[in-house]
Every structure is written in structure tokens, then in C-alpha cells.
Design an enzyme around this catalytic site. Sequence first.
Site, PDB file in Angstrom:
ATOM      1  N   GLY A 179      31.169  39.526  33.708  1.00 54.15           N
ATOM      2  CA  GLY A 179      29.978  40.420  34.253  1.00 54.15           C
ATOM      3  C   GLY A 179      28.900  39.597  34.816  1.00 54.15           C
ATOM      4  N   SER A 180      29.238  38.232  35.643  1.00 55.62           N
ATOM      5  CA  SER A 180      28.257  37.600  35.971  1.00 55.62           C
ATOM      6  C   SER A 180      27.070  36.890  35.379  1.00 55.62           C
ATOM      7  CB  SER A 180      27.757  37.957  37.483  1.00 55.62           C
ATOM      8  OG  SER A 180      28.886  38.616  38.321  1.00 55.62           O
ATOM      9  N   SER A 189      35.906  35.448  33.979  1.00 57.76           N
ATOM     10  CA  SER A 189      34.931  35.342  34.804  1.00 57.76           C
ATOM     11  C   SER A 189      33.763  34.628  34.063  1.00 57.76           C
ATOM     12  CB  SER A 189      34.426  36.828  35.268  1.00 57.76           C
ATOM     13  OG  SER A 189      33.407  36.540  36.363  1.00 57.76           O
TER      14      SER A 189
END
Length: 567
Positions: A157-158, A240
Site C-alpha cells: 500500500g505504498s 510491494s
Amino acid sequence: MVTPHENNRDSEGFPLEESSAAARLKAEQAHERARRAHEEAQNALADELTVRTTSGWVRGVIEEDLRTDRPISAGPVLTWRGIPFGDTTAGDNRFRAPQPAPAWEGVRDCSQFGPPAPQPTYSWTDRIIGSEDCLHLDIVRPRTEEKLPVVVYLHGGSFIMGSSHMLMLRGFELATRMDVVYVSINFRLNSLGYLDLRSLGGDCSANPAVADQILALQWVRDNIAAFGGDPDSVTLMGESAGGAAVLTLMTSPAAEGLFHRAIAQSPPIAMIHSRAQSTLWARELVHRMALPRRTSVEDLRQENFADLVRSGQSMMWRAGELIHLNSCYAPTVDDELIPEHPIAAFENGHQHQIPLLIGTNSDEASFGKFLFQRQSSRERAALRLLASFDPQHAPEVVAAYDGAVAREDFAHLLADALFWAPSTRIATAHAKVAPTWMYRFDFASAVLKWLGLGAMHSMELGNVFGDPYSSRASFLTNWGSRAEMEELTATMQQHWSAFIHGGRPEMSWPRYGSTQRATMIFDAEAYIEHAPHELKRQAWEGYHMLEWGSGRPELVRSLGFQPSGWE
């Protein structure tokens, strides 16, 4: 007739004196009898759903999950949701290292998910969801009595958003098909978890989110056996930002021994902050909050958490730094939890030397095809993106992508800068000291190919988790051969499961090495490719991706730092 008590009296009928040692022994025996009685009474509560943790008893639920709208469906699982592993991070605890969850009385109902960390919703409003009392984890396991290996999952989620219980990540299919105990955790995000505020002055942790993750792993070590998990067989897995967290923890001395294998999917590990970078963003946060320049960490503790998150979103989009690959949020090299940049740690042999499975998707940043209309704009943007880290070698890298003037070349350059090039650096370094396997995910539905999007970022999650139809992008992936999708899912889960259980994927997947660079390509059919995109990889080899700001010395000096001296 002499009674037993009369044996303890002298000739005149007075009680004999008891030695202090004997009295102490009696007291210890009485204490032990009381302890056993208490433990037996406590354990009488235990059943397959009621489990005792270091903070207290928890009761979960049985999830049947027998939905018929999907071709792949899990059988019944046992699941515990919203188990606290840490205390609230609100008030005086904001920005500080987390504390263990306080004890509770009775049996805690763990049938509902806990709140996620505060985060934006990316909707037409500026609504913020979540709670600062967010340090919870969820556990799923097959309904068996077997002792199973453990998977601890860190969501992506960055570094800004996400939660342990997103539909894709709930883990019912993964737990049953891979036969594991699955643990997914929440941790602090954005300005509350991934921004080093030490430059503002005051008592704070440089890396609150990383400290949260370590506390969760300690909780797993101390408690997972009660849920049928093997604390000596823990695989740390993430995608991620979660993948970057996995690699970061592999270089943190505080995390050593807490996990025994690692899976990093699409990790943007080059985005780790320098001290100068964090100083820039700490100042920008204060500015966006409309607070005085001399605002301290203690002052920020008095502000509403939602305002801090909103201001963080504002600075991300309006500061104009994304065009320089300068993200607001990431772990920071702090000389403590993170002693050196993780890529440097891997290349110096300072990482935990455990088996690693790592890879990326072929079209991670396909959205980049639509960012610029003119070829000249794309070429300038490509050079600008890379020059912030290394102005000397940026032109050489851009040339390897034919100047990045074509839309597809620009998108691949962006994806490789963020994901592939750092991952190959990690894999090459780690393969020298521990077993390493690398993959590339190429599979895309006909619709994704037609739209020019291909195997986008996070598309592999549906196959790894065994539920490709729970993704938000499932309306794009549903238009294709279900047989191909299910075969790919089975193949990937077999490899992931073998790695989790035995420390290596199936034998058809050879190790990654410094010369062969064997890479498993996951497409409609899986196959091995040796040294993919080797000329591009060589171009990245000389590029310095560890120190943001090397190409912007004036800005770095204005922050009170000297630019990197590698040049």
C-alpha cells in the site's frame, strides 16, 4: 493410641521446632500446588477456538467459506481476528516505539477484525479511516490438530494505506491449500509510521512501523505454538511496500532469529529514506499542517491524527517530488533498527542469511505509458527521475531503454527503477551467501493485454493467495481462460508452499546465481529464462540507487547535510 500429630511433639507434649529450610520447602510446595490448580482451572477454558496468549485468552470463530461463486474455495478454517499484539499508539505513544499489549481479564472475543491504521480512502472526500489503536493481527489455520509452519504477511500500500484483512489477504485459501498457519498484521502507516521526525526535536522512533513489525514477530514467536504453529518455522512474506518491509527486516539486527525464510514480491527497496530525505519531508509535513517552523514532535502529538494523515497526502501530491523518485514515506536508515541501506547491507553480507524467494511483475508500472504525450517529455522525465540519485550514470541507463522515448520503454524504465533493478541487486548479493530464487510474473488476461496494461503491479497476489477473483481488478482478469488461471494458481501455490515447508521451491525452479541468473517466468505456462534483460541489468549495475539527493546537492545542503561523496 498415638495420633500422627503426637509424633511432632517433644517428651513434655510441646510442638517440635521446624527448621527454616523445612518451612520454606513446605511453603514452596504449597505455592506449586496452588499454581497447578490455577493453571488447570485456566486450561479448562481451552478448546479449538479458545486459546491463551501472553496477554490473555482469545476466542475465534470457524469460517466455513463454502461460497459457490468461485471455482476455488477453502474448506472450514479456524480464525482469530483483531488480536492485540501492541498497546494503542495514540497520545503519548504516538511516534514512539510500540509497547506490548496490556493484559486483559476473561476471554476476549476475536470474531471481528480490528481497525486498520489511520489512512486515506482515495475517494472524492478527504475522509480518513482507521484508529491509532491499530496494532492487531489476524490468524487463520486449517481445522486440524497438526503443528504447521507459519506465514507472517506484511501488506502493501505504498507505505500509506492497507490492512491485514483486505479481502484478498484474508488467507483462507492460502492457509488450507498450503497447509500453514497464516498471520497477517496491521502496523502504523504514512506520517504516523513511515516518517522519521527526529529532525524536529523530541522523543520519537525513527521507524515506528518497522518497530511495530518486529513487535508482531516477537508476539508470533511467543504465542503461535498455542495456535498450532511452529515458532521455529516462520516465513516472512510481503508484497510491494510489504515486500520492502521484508527485505528491510532481513537487515535489522533486532529481527534476527524471528523468521527463517523470506518471500519478497515486487519490493521497492531502493526507496528507503536517507536522513536528509526524511528531514525534507518532516519540514514539509509541518508546513502542510500550517504550524510554526519550530514545531516539535511533542507539538505534533497534540494534533488530530486525521489532520496529520491529510497533510501527508497533500504534501505527497503537491510538493512536486514524485518526478524525482522522492516518495514521502519509507523506512529510514537510522543506525539502530536499520543500520545501513538494505541494498548495501545485502551487498556487504550483513543480512540474515536465510532462504529468499524474490521477484517482480513484467508490467509493474504500465500506467507510465499514459503519463506524457510527447516523446521529448518522456526522455526528459526519465533522466530527471534517475538523476536525483545518480546524475553521472542516469544517461547510460536511459540509453539502455532506447532513450525511453517510446511509451512502453518509458513504462518499463519506471518499473525497473522502482522494482526490478533493485530486486536483481538484492538477489545477486544474497545468492552469494544463502539459497535464492527469482521469478517474473508475466501472466495477463486478454483484456489487460488489449488495454496495454499487461501483468500490472500486484496482479500475482490472486494466484499466490489462491483467490484471483477477490481482487479489485477481477473484472479485468475474469475475461479470459479460467482453466489457465487455475493452472497458474496451482503452479505458483505449489512453489510457494514447498518453499514455506522446506526452504526451497519445487525442483523445477533452479537457484538464482551470479552467472546463470535463472528466473522462473510465470505465464500461461511456467518456464525458466536465464539472465533475462541482461544488457539492461548491466546498465543498472553502475547506477547508484542508495542515496537520494546526490544529483540535487543544493537541496541537500539546504537541509543541513553534505551530498554523498561516492562520485
